[in-house]
Design a protein around this motif. Sequence first.
Motif, PDB file in Angstrom:
ATOM      1  N   HIS A   1      -5.049 -18.240  -0.887  1.00 53.91           N
ATOM      2  CA  HIS A   1      -4.359 -18.371   0.060  1.00 53.91           C
ATOM      3  C   HIS A   1      -2.788 -16.844  -1.238  1.00 53.91           C
ATOM      4  N   GLY A   2      -1.908 -16.723  -0.251  1.00 60.09           N
ATOM      5  CA  GLY A   2      -1.032 -16.085  -1.105  1.00 60.09           C
ATOM      6  C   GLY A   2      -0.709 -14.424  -0.385  1.00 60.09           C
ATOM      7  N   TYR A   3      -0.450 -14.255   0.997  1.00 65.00           N
ATOM      8  CA  TYR A   3      -0.150 -12.994   1.053  1.00 65.00           C
ATOM      9  C   TYR A   3       1.070 -12.039   1.486  1.00 65.00           C
TER      10      TYR A   3
ATOM     11  N   ALA B   1     -22.818  -2.467  -2.830  1.00 66.53           N
ATOM     12  CA  ALA B   1     -23.512  -1.383  -3.364  1.00 66.53           C
ATOM     13  C   ALA B   1     -22.097  -0.835  -4.903  1.00 66.53           C
ATOM     14  N   GLY B   2     -21.513  -0.995  -4.863  1.00 62.52           N
ATOM     15  CA  GLY B   2     -20.853  -1.312  -6.474  1.00 62.52           C
ATOM     16  C   GLY B   2     -19.289   0.158  -5.687  1.00 62.52           C
ATOM     17  N   ASP B   3     -19.493  -0.041  -4.623  1.00 63.57           N
ATOM     18  CA  ASP B   3     -17.988   1.165  -4.405  1.00 63.57           C
ATOM     19  C   ASP B   3     -17.044   0.719  -5.562  1.00 63.57           C
ATOM     20  N   THR B   4     -15.750   1.595  -5.373  1.00 60.81           N
ATOM     21  CA  THR B   4     -14.545   1.284  -5.424  1.00 60.81           C
ATOM     22  C   THR B   4     -13.445   1.682  -4.318  1.00 60.81           C
ATOM     23  N   PHE B   5     -12.742   0.658  -4.363  1.00 61.23           N
ATOM     24  CA  PHE B   5     -11.904   0.493  -3.073  1.00 61.23           C
ATOM     25  C   PHE B   5     -10.347  -0.648  -3.814  1.00 61.23           C
ATOM     26  N   VAL B   6      -9.690  -0.823  -2.910  1.00 58.70           N
ATOM     27  CA  VAL B   6      -8.738  -2.124  -3.108  1.00 58.70           C
ATOM     28  C   VAL B   6      -8.978  -2.364  -1.576  1.00 58.70           C
ATOM     29  N   VAL B   7      -8.575  -4.059  -2.143  1.00 63.81           N
ATOM     30  CA  VAL B   7      -8.835  -4.641  -0.517  1.00 63.81           C
ATOM     31  C   VAL B   7      -7.519  -5.652   0.307  1.00 63.81           C
ATOM     32  N   ASN B   8      -6.926  -5.018   0.780  1.00 64.44           N
ATOM     33  CA  ASN B   8      -5.258  -5.848   1.308  1.00 64.44           C
ATOM     34  C   ASN B   8      -5.944  -7.015   2.214  1.00 64.44           C
ATOM     35  N   ILE B   9      -5.783  -8.304   1.469  1.00 62.95           N
ATOM     36  CA  ILE B   9      -5.504  -9.763   2.697  1.00 62.95           C
ATOM     37  C   ILE B   9      -4.732  -9.925   2.918  1.00 62.95           C
TER      38      ILE B   9
ATOM     39  N   PRO C   1       5.359 -12.529   7.856  1.00 65.53           N
ATOM     40  CA  PRO C   1       6.234 -11.869   7.548  1.00 65.53           C
ATOM     41  C   PRO C   1       5.759 -10.728   6.813  1.00 65.53           C
ATOM     42  N   ASP C   2       5.914 -11.483   5.638  1.00 60.97           N
ATOM     43  CA  ASP C   2       5.222 -10.597   4.463  1.00 60.97           C
ATOM     44  C   ASP C   2       4.343  -9.148   4.549  1.00 60.97           C
ATOM     45  N   CYS C   3       3.583  -9.622   5.205  1.00 58.09           N
ATOM     46  CA  CYS C   3       2.149  -8.598   5.501  1.00 58.09           C
ATOM     47  C   CYS C   3       2.619  -8.044   7.155  1.00 58.09           C
ATOM     48  N   THR C   4       3.548  -8.658   7.782  1.00 55.24           N
ATOM     49  CA  THR C   4       3.632  -7.672   8.796  1.00 55.24           C
ATOM     50  C   THR C   4       4.870  -7.146   9.047  1.00 55.24           C
ATOM     51  N   GLU C   5       6.255  -7.946   8.254  1.00 52.93           N
ATOM     52  CA  GLU C   5       7.312  -7.232   8.663  1.00 52.93           C
ATOM     53  C   GLU C   5       7.815  -6.436   6.793  1.00 52.93           C
ATOM     54  N   ARG C   6       7.898  -6.740   6.291  1.00 53.33           N
ATOM     55  CA  ARG C   6       7.498  -6.336   4.749  1.00 53.33           C
ATOM     56  C   ARG C   6       6.899  -5.202   4.734  1.00 53.33           C
ATOM     57  N   GLN C   7       5.835  -5.381   4.321  1.00 55.43           N
ATOM     58  CA  GLN C   7       4.954  -4.502   3.310  1.00 55.43           C
ATOM     59  C   GLN C   7       4.092  -3.628   4.338  1.00 55.43           C
TER      60      GLN C   7
ATOM     61  N   ASP D   1      -4.409 -10.268  -8.724  1.00 55.37           N
ATOM     62  CA  ASP D   1      -3.438 -11.427  -8.834  1.00 55.37           C
ATOM     63  C   ASP D   1      -1.895 -10.627  -7.901  1.00 55.37           C
ATOM     64  N   ASN D   2      -2.590 -10.230  -7.408  1.00 57.23           N
ATOM     65  CA  ASN D   2      -1.290  -8.792  -6.559  1.00 57.23           C
ATOM     66  C   ASN D   2      -0.896  -9.739  -5.274  1.00 57.23           C
ATOM     67  N   VAL D   3       0.361 -10.460  -4.974  1.00 58.97           N
ATOM     68  CA  VAL D   3       0.742 -11.517  -4.054  1.00 58.97           C
ATOM     69  C   VAL D   3       1.759 -10.935  -4.064  1.00 58.97           C
ATOM     70  N   GLU D   4       2.607 -10.956  -2.812  1.00 64.51           N
ATOM     71  CA  GLU D   4       3.173 -10.497  -2.248  1.00 64.51           C
ATOM     72  C   GLU D   4       4.272  -8.815  -3.037  1.00 64.51           C
ATOM     73  N   VAL D   5       3.379  -8.049  -2.881  1.00 70.27           N
ATOM     74  CA  VAL D   5       3.959  -6.614  -2.912  1.00 70.27           C
ATOM     75  C   VAL D   5       4.348  -6.423  -1.946  1.00 70.27           C
TER      76      VAL D   5
END
Length: 137
Positions: free
Chosen positions: A96-98, A31-39, A45-51, A113-117
């Motif tokens: 990979h890289g979450y 659809a040509g949208d502008t948005f952010v995806v967080n994978i 634990p970097d996803c569930t606890e740190r971020q 290329d924004n991994v482990e932010v």
Amino acid sequence: MPIEPSSSNKKQSTNTLKIVEPAEVSRRMVAGDTFVVNIVAAWCPDCTERQAPHIDGFTQKMNSAEVDVVQVNVQLQKGDFISPEHEQITNLFGGHGYPRTVLIKAGNVKDKDNVEVVTEETLSALASKFIGIVTES
């Protein structure tokens, strides 16, 4: 203090992270949208606890620029994708890289290329970077 959307905004932001499936990301890209995806991955634990404690602040900052943030959980167990579509979206955005945080502008991947932010400071800096990309001509 949360950032409230201005009543003059063309579209009303919800200031919340939306959990979606890969099909929704694909639909919005077509659809040509502008948005952010967080994978993310449920086992990460970097996803569930740190971020996790800081992602709402990132979402609010992006929403203040009228950019939605969606999140896709691609694995419940390490190395085991939920579906082929979850694996495809992971590969599309760099593999990979979450957690991996990706900017889509007008349906195109602009920054992936924004991994482990994961910290409040690094997520705030990433939001500022993404807003700069979105607002440039």
